[in-house]
Motif scaffolding. Structure first.
Motif, PDB file in Angstrom:
ATOM      1  N   TRP A 151      36.251  47.899  22.196  1.00  0.00           N
ATOM      2  CA  TRP A 151      36.833  46.682  22.783  1.00  0.00           C
ATOM      3  C   TRP A 151      36.933  46.820  24.300  1.00  0.00           C
ATOM      4  O   TRP A 151      36.600  45.895  25.049  1.00  0.00           O
ATOM      5  CB  TRP A 151      38.211  46.454  22.161  1.00  0.00           C
ATOM      6  N   LEU A 152      37.375  47.991  24.776  1.00  0.00           N
ATOM      7  CA  LEU A 152      37.445  48.225  26.218  1.00  0.00           C
ATOM      8  C   LEU A 152      36.054  48.217  26.844  1.00  0.00           C
ATOM      9  O   LEU A 152      35.863  47.694  27.957  1.00  0.00           O
ATOM     10  CB  LEU A 152      38.133  49.561  26.504  1.00  0.00           C
ATOM     11  N   PHE A 153      35.082  48.788  26.147  1.00  0.00           N
ATOM     12  CA  PHE A 153      33.704  48.773  26.650  1.00  0.00           C
ATOM     13  C   PHE A 153      33.216  47.337  26.805  1.00  0.00           C
ATOM     14  O   PHE A 153      32.500  47.009  27.746  1.00  0.00           O
ATOM     15  CB  PHE A 153      32.799  49.549  25.692  1.00  0.00           C
ATOM     16  N   ARG A 154      33.566  46.487  25.841  1.00  0.00           N
ATOM     17  CA  ARG A 154      33.136  45.091  25.888  1.00  0.00           C
ATOM     18  C   ARG A 154      33.706  44.406  27.124  1.00  0.00           C
ATOM     19  O   ARG A 154      32.987  43.702  27.847  1.00  0.00           O
ATOM     20  CB  ARG A 154      33.584  44.365  24.628  1.00  0.00           C
ATOM     21  N   ILE A 155      34.989  44.606  27.386  1.00  0.00           N
ATOM     22  CA  ILE A 155      35.617  43.977  28.546  1.00  0.00           C
ATOM     23  C   ILE A 155      35.000  44.505  29.840  1.00  0.00           C
ATOM     24  O   ILE A 155      34.698  43.749  30.768  1.00  0.00           O
ATOM     25  CB  ILE A 155      37.137  44.219  28.540  1.00  0.00           C
ATOM     26  N   ALA A 170      32.837  49.984  40.892  1.00  0.00           N
ATOM     27  CA  ALA A 170      33.136  50.459  39.545  1.00  0.00           C
ATOM     28  C   ALA A 170      34.639  50.638  39.356  1.00  0.00           C
ATOM     29  O   ALA A 170      35.199  50.261  38.320  1.00  0.00           O
ATOM     30  CB  ALA A 170      32.408  51.773  39.275  1.00  0.00           C
ATOM     31  N   GLU A 171      35.294  51.221  40.346  1.00  0.00           N
ATOM     32  CA  GLU A 171      36.744  51.409  40.250  1.00  0.00           C
ATOM     33  C   GLU A 171      37.461  50.070  40.159  1.00  0.00           C
ATOM     34  O   GLU A 171      38.402  49.909  39.366  1.00  0.00           O
ATOM     35  CB  GLU A 171      37.237  52.207  41.464  1.00  0.00           C
ATOM     36  N   GLN A 183      39.677  48.717  36.971  1.00  0.00           N
ATOM     37  CA  GLN A 183      41.048  48.247  37.160  1.00  0.00           C
ATOM     38  C   GLN A 183      41.214  46.835  36.593  1.00  0.00           C
ATOM     39  O   GLN A 183      42.205  46.528  35.917  1.00  0.00           O
ATOM     40  CB  GLN A 183      41.420  48.266  38.642  1.00  0.00           C
ATOM     41  N   ASP A 184      40.234  45.982  36.861  1.00  0.00           N
ATOM     42  CA  ASP A 184      40.270  44.625  36.305  1.00  0.00           C
ATOM     43  C   ASP A 184      40.239  44.665  34.785  1.00  0.00           C
ATOM     44  O   ASP A 184      40.925  43.887  34.108  1.00  0.00           O
ATOM     45  CB  ASP A 184      39.085  43.804  36.821  1.00  0.00           C
ATOM     46  N   THR A 185      39.435  45.575  34.243  1.00  0.00           N
ATOM     47  CA  THR A 185      39.338  45.723  32.791  1.00  0.00           C
ATOM     48  C   THR A 185      40.685  46.084  32.183  1.00  0.00           C
ATOM     49  O   THR A 185      41.107  45.498  31.174  1.00  0.00           O
ATOM     50  CB  THR A 185      38.316  46.817  32.430  1.00  0.00           C
ATOM     51  N   CYS A 220      31.315  43.816  34.504  1.00  0.00           N
ATOM     52  CA  CYS A 220      30.189  44.302  35.308  1.00  0.00           C
ATOM     53  C   CYS A 220      29.035  43.304  35.305  1.00  0.00           C
ATOM     54  O   CYS A 220      28.380  43.094  36.332  1.00  0.00           O
ATOM     55  CB  CYS A 220      29.721  45.659  34.787  1.00  0.00           C
ATOM     56  N   LEU A 221      28.749  42.707  34.152  1.00  0.00           N
ATOM     57  CA  LEU A 221      27.665  41.732  34.081  1.00  0.00           C
ATOM     58  C   LEU A 221      27.955  40.532  34.983  1.00  0.00           C
ATOM     59  O   LEU A 221      27.053  40.009  35.644  1.00  0.00           O
ATOM     60  CB  LEU A 221      27.466  41.269  32.636  1.00  0.00           C
ATOM     61  N   ASN A 222      29.198  40.109  35.020  1.00  0.00           N
ATOM     62  CA  ASN A 222      29.555  38.993  35.907  1.00  0.00           C
ATOM     63  C   ASN A 222      29.317  39.355  37.366  1.00  0.00           C
ATOM     64  O   ASN A 222      28.838  38.532  38.163  1.00  0.00           O
ATOM     65  CB  ASN A 222      31.017  38.602  35.694  1.00  0.00           C
ATOM     66  N   ILE A 223      29.659  40.598  37.732  1.00  0.00           N
ATOM     67  CA  ILE A 223      29.436  41.050  39.111  1.00  0.00           C
ATOM     68  C   ILE A 223      27.945  41.100  39.418  1.00  0.00           C
ATOM     69  O   ILE A 223      27.488  40.648  40.478  1.00  0.00           O
ATOM     70  CB  ILE A 223      30.077  42.434  39.326  1.00  0.00           C
ATOM     71  N   LEU A 224      27.155  41.650  38.486  1.00  0.00           N
ATOM     72  CA  LEU A 224      25.716  41.782  38.702  1.00  0.00           C
ATOM     73  C   LEU A 224      25.044  40.421  38.830  1.00  0.00           C
ATOM     74  O   LEU A 224      24.172  40.224  39.670  1.00  0.00           O
ATOM     75  CB  LEU A 224      25.086  42.571  37.542  1.00  0.00           C
ATOM     76  N   ARG A 225      25.454  39.483  37.998  1.00  0.00           N
ATOM     77  CA  ARG A 225      24.824  38.160  38.020  1.00  0.00           C
ATOM     78  C   ARG A 225      25.166  37.383  39.279  1.00  0.00           C
ATOM     79  O   ARG A 225      24.440  36.454  39.652  1.00  0.00           O
ATOM     80  CB  ARG A 225      25.221  37.380  36.771  1.00  0.00           C
TER      81      ARG A 225
END
Length: 203
Positions: free
Chosen positions: A95-99, A68-69, A73-75, A104-109
């Protein structure tokens, strides 16, 4: 907050939702304007206000504090680089939530399949001395919820977390996750059904 200069948010409480209407008249709106113009100090203030909520979102989606951290940071790096693209169609926090959600979705997938729901630990015997709110907050039920969330698809988990834990509307969730509102409702229905089944021993 809107239209009242005496209702500024307290430090660390920059709102994630709302603020689209008249945002340029608010302290956050001024900070966003300065950040877009290249003021890194203004961006740092915005980060301090939103980072706790972004970290909470990423932690619940990923189930790992370290991941998560890294995701947050990437966001923030991505947000800084893409600030010139920010056009205020949504609030800055959204907008920050979207990024964050997309990261996170990319990591999960990219993850291998997670444990099935039946791998959740057996619930302990109920203690009659505990009232329902306290029982719901027990470590065992929290672990079971994390396992149940991990068994959802990435999109289902994101929709559930944004709706149930961050109070976003269906329209906002659709914008953040990048799907249509009917798809949001469908994913939420399946997520709630799966979680209800998984958490039945704790009901």
């Amino acid at each position: 907050m809107h239209g009242n200069a005496h209702e500024d948010p307290a430090p660390g409480e920059v709102p994630v939702e709302g603020g689209q209407a008249g945002e340029s008249a608010t302290p956050e709106g001024l900070l966003v304007t300065r950040a877009v113009e290249g003021d890194d100090a203004a961006f740092e203030v915005l980060v301090r206000g939103h980072a706790p909520q972004l970290l909470a979102l990423a932690s619940r989606l990923l189930g790992s504090a370290a991941e998560a951290e890294d995701a947050v940071q990437d966001t923030l790096v991505t947000a800084w680089r893409r600030l010139p693209e920010f056009r205020r169609e949504a609030a800055f926090g959204t907008w920050l939530f979207r990024i964050t959600t997309n990261r996170c979705l990319n990591i999960l997938r990219a993850r291998p399949a997670t444990r099935p729901l039946d791998a959740a630990p057996e619930p302990p015997m109920a203690d009659p001395a505990l009232d329902p709110p306290r029982a719901a907050e027990s470590a065992a039920s929290a672990r079971a919820l994390n396992v149940a969330l991990a068994a959802l698809t990435a999109d289902q988990r994101a929709c559930w977390v944004l709706r149930e834990l961050h109070g976003m509307s269906y329209e906002e969730i659709a914008d953040v996750v990048g799907i249509a509102e009917p798809a949001v409702r469908g994913r939420l229905f399946r997520a709630r059904r799966g979680l209800m089944e998984a958490m039945q021993p704790w009901r």
